[in-house]
Design a protein around this motif. Sequence first.
Motif, PDB file in Angstrom:
ATOM      1  N   GLU A  60       0.246  -1.224   0.415  1.00 21.09           N
ATOM      2  CA  GLU A  60      -0.529   0.076   0.132  1.00 21.09           C
ATOM      3  C   GLU A  60       1.306   1.362  -0.115  1.00 21.09           C
ATOM      4  O   GLU A  60       0.856   2.250  -0.507  1.00 21.09           O
ATOM      5  CB  GLU A  60      -1.212  -0.159   1.178  1.00 21.09           C
ATOM      6  CG  GLU A  60      -2.088  -1.252   1.147  1.00 21.09           C
ATOM      7  CD  GLU A  60      -3.259  -0.417   2.418  1.00 21.09           C
ATOM      8  OE1 GLU A  60      -4.397  -0.555   2.168  1.00 21.09           O
ATOM      9  OE2 GLU A  60      -2.522  -1.068   3.383  1.00 21.09           O
ATOM     10  N   HIS A 109      -5.522  20.379   7.197  1.00 21.42           N
ATOM     11  CA  HIS A 109      -7.661  20.292   7.353  1.00 21.42           C
ATOM     12  C   HIS A 109      -7.626  21.864   7.296  1.00 21.42           C
ATOM     13  O   HIS A 109      -9.109  22.187   6.743  1.00 21.42           O
ATOM     14  CB  HIS A 109      -6.944  19.726   7.884  1.00 21.42           C
ATOM     15  CG  HIS A 109      -6.809  18.639   9.077  1.00 21.42           C
ATOM     16  ND1 HIS A 109      -7.361  17.742   8.128  1.00 21.42           N
ATOM     17  CD2 HIS A 109      -5.666  17.928   9.286  1.00 21.42           C
ATOM     18  CE1 HIS A 109      -6.596  15.984   8.294  1.00 21.42           C
ATOM     19  NE2 HIS A 109      -6.179  16.329   8.793  1.00 21.42           N
ATOM     20  N   LEU A 130     -10.862  12.609  -0.432  1.00 17.39           N
ATOM     21  CA  LEU A 130      -9.728  13.025   0.719  1.00 17.39           C
ATOM     22  C   LEU A 130     -10.319  11.431   1.606  1.00 17.39           C
ATOM     23  O   LEU A 130      -9.315  11.183   2.360  1.00 17.39           O
ATOM     24  CB  LEU A 130     -10.910  13.635   1.803  1.00 17.39           C
ATOM     25  CG  LEU A 130     -10.710  15.459   1.685  1.00 17.39           C
ATOM     26  CD1 LEU A 130     -11.448  16.463   2.097  1.00 17.39           C
ATOM     27  CD2 LEU A 130      -8.901  15.309   1.523  1.00 17.39           C
ATOM     28  N   ARG A 131     -10.338  10.642   0.949  1.00 20.20           N
ATOM     29  CA  ARG A 131     -10.525   9.142   1.037  1.00 20.20           C
ATOM     30  C   ARG A 131      -9.430   8.794   1.723  1.00 20.20           C
ATOM     31  O   ARG A 131      -8.137   8.481   1.243  1.00 20.20           O
ATOM     32  CB  ARG A 131     -10.934   7.762   0.033  1.00 20.20           C
ATOM     33  CG  ARG A 131     -12.261   8.156  -0.090  1.00 20.20           C
ATOM     34  CD  ARG A 131     -13.125   7.513  -1.588  1.00 20.20           C
ATOM     35  NE  ARG A 131     -14.132   6.974  -1.886  1.00 20.20           N
ATOM     36  CZ  ARG A 131     -15.096   6.400  -2.323  1.00 20.20           C
ATOM     37  NH1 ARG A 131     -14.487   5.785  -3.093  1.00 20.20           N
ATOM     38  NH2 ARG A 131     -16.606   6.954  -2.703  1.00 20.20           N
ATOM     39  N   GLU A 132      -9.153   8.098   2.485  1.00 22.37           N
ATOM     40  CA  GLU A 132      -7.755   7.291   2.663  1.00 22.37           C
ATOM     41  C   GLU A 132      -6.846   6.507   1.955  1.00 22.37           C
ATOM     42  O   GLU A 132      -5.493   7.080   1.649  1.00 22.37           O
ATOM     43  CB  GLU A 132      -8.116   6.406   4.542  1.00 22.37           C
ATOM     44  CG  GLU A 132      -6.576   5.961   4.985  1.00 22.37           C
ATOM     45  CD  GLU A 132      -6.722   5.407   6.133  1.00 22.37           C
ATOM     46  OE1 GLU A 132      -5.356   4.945   6.687  1.00 22.37           O
ATOM     47  OE2 GLU A 132      -7.603   5.187   6.016  1.00 22.37           O
ATOM     48  N   SER A 133      -7.405   5.807   1.099  1.00 18.35           N
ATOM     49  CA  SER A 133      -6.370   5.196  -0.285  1.00 18.35           C
ATOM     50  C   SER A 133      -6.001   5.892  -0.998  1.00 18.35           C
ATOM     51  O   SER A 133      -5.104   5.793  -1.693  1.00 18.35           O
ATOM     52  CB  SER A 133      -7.747   4.028  -0.758  1.00 18.35           C
ATOM     53  OG  SER A 133      -8.942   4.392  -0.931  1.00 18.35           O
ATOM     54  N   ASN A 134      -7.368   7.269  -1.744  1.00 18.80           N
ATOM     55  CA  ASN A 134      -6.779   8.083  -2.452  1.00 18.80           C
ATOM     56  C   ASN A 134      -5.503   9.246  -1.889  1.00 18.80           C
ATOM     57  O   ASN A 134      -4.841   9.519  -2.501  1.00 18.80           O
ATOM     58  CB  ASN A 134      -8.059   8.980  -2.948  1.00 18.80           C
ATOM     59  CG  ASN A 134      -8.887   7.660  -4.299  1.00 18.80           C
ATOM     60  OD1 ASN A 134      -8.240   6.643  -4.030  1.00 18.80           O
ATOM     61  ND2 ASN A 134     -10.946   8.040  -3.517  1.00 18.80           N
ATOM     62  N   ALA A 135      -6.008   9.882  -0.744  1.00 17.19           N
ATOM     63  CA  ALA A 135      -5.397  10.965   0.001  1.00 17.19           C
ATOM     64  C   ALA A 135      -3.777  10.312   0.311  1.00 17.19           C
ATOM     65  O   ALA A 135      -2.618  10.683   0.038  1.00 17.19           O
ATOM     66  CB  ALA A 135      -6.322  11.470   1.378  1.00 17.19           C
ATOM     67  N   ARG A 136      -3.849   9.035   0.527  1.00 13.99           N
ATOM     68  CA  ARG A 136      -1.968   7.994   1.339  1.00 13.99           C
ATOM     69  C   ARG A 136      -1.386   8.670  -0.384  1.00 13.99           C
ATOM     70  O   ARG A 136      -0.078   9.088  -0.406  1.00 13.99           O
ATOM     71  CB  ARG A 136      -2.404   6.643   1.205  1.00 13.99           C
ATOM     72  CG  ARG A 136      -2.666   6.770   3.051  1.00 13.99           C
ATOM     73  CD  ARG A 136      -3.033   5.313   2.945  1.00 13.99           C
ATOM     74  NE  ARG A 136      -2.928   4.783   4.628  1.00 13.99           N
ATOM     75  CZ  ARG A 136      -3.520   3.590   4.952  1.00 13.99           C
ATOM     76  NH1 ARG A 136      -3.007   2.701   4.156  1.00 13.99           N
ATOM     77  NH2 ARG A 136      -3.485   3.746   6.411  1.00 13.99           N
ATOM     78  N   HIS A 142      -0.046  12.594   4.183  1.00 15.04           N
ATOM     79  CA  HIS A 142      -0.823  11.455   3.239  1.00 15.04           C
ATOM     80  C   HIS A 142       0.233  10.431   3.217  1.00 15.04           C
ATOM     81  O   HIS A 142      -0.043   9.055   4.194  1.00 15.04           O
ATOM     82  CB  HIS A 142      -2.380  11.213   3.539  1.00 15.04           C
ATOM     83  CG  HIS A 142      -3.133  12.297   4.111  1.00 15.04           C
ATOM     84  ND1 HIS A 142      -3.008  13.939   4.034  1.00 15.04           N
ATOM     85  CD2 HIS A 142      -4.709  12.437   4.858  1.00 15.04           C
ATOM     86  CE1 HIS A 142      -4.295  14.282   3.991  1.00 15.04           C
ATOM     87  NE2 HIS A 142      -5.244  14.101   4.796  1.00 15.04           N
ATOM     88  N   THR A 143       0.820  10.686   2.669  1.00 13.41           N
ATOM     89  CA  THR A 143       1.279   9.597   2.368  1.00 13.41           C
ATOM     90  C   THR A 143       2.343   8.654   3.288  1.00 13.41           C
ATOM     91  O   THR A 143       3.114   9.560   4.231  1.00 13.41           O
ATOM     92  CB  THR A 143       2.671   9.531   1.524  1.00 13.41           C
ATOM     93  OG1 THR A 143       2.777   8.328   1.168  1.00 13.41           O
ATOM     94  CG2 THR A 143       4.172  10.529   1.880  1.00 13.41           C
ATOM     95  N   ARG A 144       2.509   6.903   3.763  1.00 14.69           N
ATOM     96  CA  ARG A 144       3.508   6.615   4.409  1.00 14.69           C
ATOM     97  C   ARG A 144       4.508   6.125   3.828  1.00 14.69           C
ATOM     98  O   ARG A 144       5.654   5.224   4.429  1.00 14.69           O
ATOM     99  CB  ARG A 144       2.930   5.375   5.000  1.00 14.69           C
ATOM    100  CG  ARG A 144       1.575   5.507   6.337  1.00 14.69           C
ATOM    101  CD  ARG A 144       1.160   4.983   6.318  1.00 14.69           C
ATOM    102  NE  ARG A 144       0.260   3.662   5.764  1.00 14.69           N
ATOM    103  CZ  ARG A 144      -0.100   2.645   5.953  1.00 14.69           C
ATOM    104  NH1 ARG A 144       0.049   1.861   7.079  1.00 14.69           N
ATOM    105  NH2 ARG A 144      -0.361   1.965   5.044  1.00 14.69           N
TER     106      ARG A 144
END
Length: 323
Positions: A60, A109, A130-136, A142-144
């Motif tokens: 991911e 934010h 802003l969905r987590e999967s898209n924002a990352r 937001h990325t890891r």
Amino acid sequence: MLSIAHECEANDTIIADRHFAGIIDFSQAERHGFIQAFVAFWMQRHENTRSEDTLYSAAEVLLRGCEEHFRASVTRIKKIHGVVPVHSEKHFEELVLGLISAKDLDDFHARVEVIQRDFPLTNSWLGWWLRESNARMLFETHTRMEPDIWTSIPNTTNAQEAQHWKLYSAVGRDHGLLEGLEALHAVAETTVKLFTANLEGGLIRYGKAEPWKAMINLIGRSKPSRAPALSSQRDQFRRRLVEWRIIKSDNAVGNAFDWFPQVLKDKLNDDLDDDNWTQSYFQTMFVTVKHCSGDGNGHHYQLFLHAGVQGMENPGAKAVRQM
């Protein structure tokens, strides 16, 4: 992934997750396909010690999303003037694109709150990004992904899209499975020939490379159709419709041609003798057909033309034809 692994092994490089990092669009199918392939690849390696869940989490963080897809989405939404007021396009665009360059999560934010306050009708659209999967994949806040990997990856899929266009131009679309595989094999063979010719100093194209650059130098943009005057004319016409009281405001919500019937109705009521041909172009016509078996010498038909708009006469409304 196997080809990447083969390249690493050929160069005596230890295979690591970072070698598979890349950029994709925001297709959920493409994202899930990459993750499944990543997990399957490592599960088949004898040196792997990680579980499937651990590999899933590792996959991911290896994907970055295409910024150009996001920018194109911003352009589409800002042109819907029932959602983004016509005079606020630039302000909206600056706010939303500023999410990409936000300094930290607090800054991010704060920008989101301003967008939601000033442009509430965009909330559902913004929520998708802003969905987590898209924002990352899109926003650095937001990325890891490891910072050095993030900066080493291109921020758009333009190169991939260009290659897709070349494939479609070369072999077309909508092939059957076997025909498609044969077409891809032919493209691969041609690519090898061009690569070999280039190494030997041979010509691999006709004419000049990158002709769009000459167009940019000539008119200031790569395509004539991208002239800014097109959107300017649209906005001027919208303001004129407001002046004519055909639409309530330049931010009115409705279908693209909701204004057209009212314009036509007003025009038909103007009673301008010199504009009858324009009016008749939009005029609904009705034809009455009468038929009898005749007197033994053949069938008789009568055609009556009637104007379909009340109050207007058609020059041929009383014409009768017998056969």
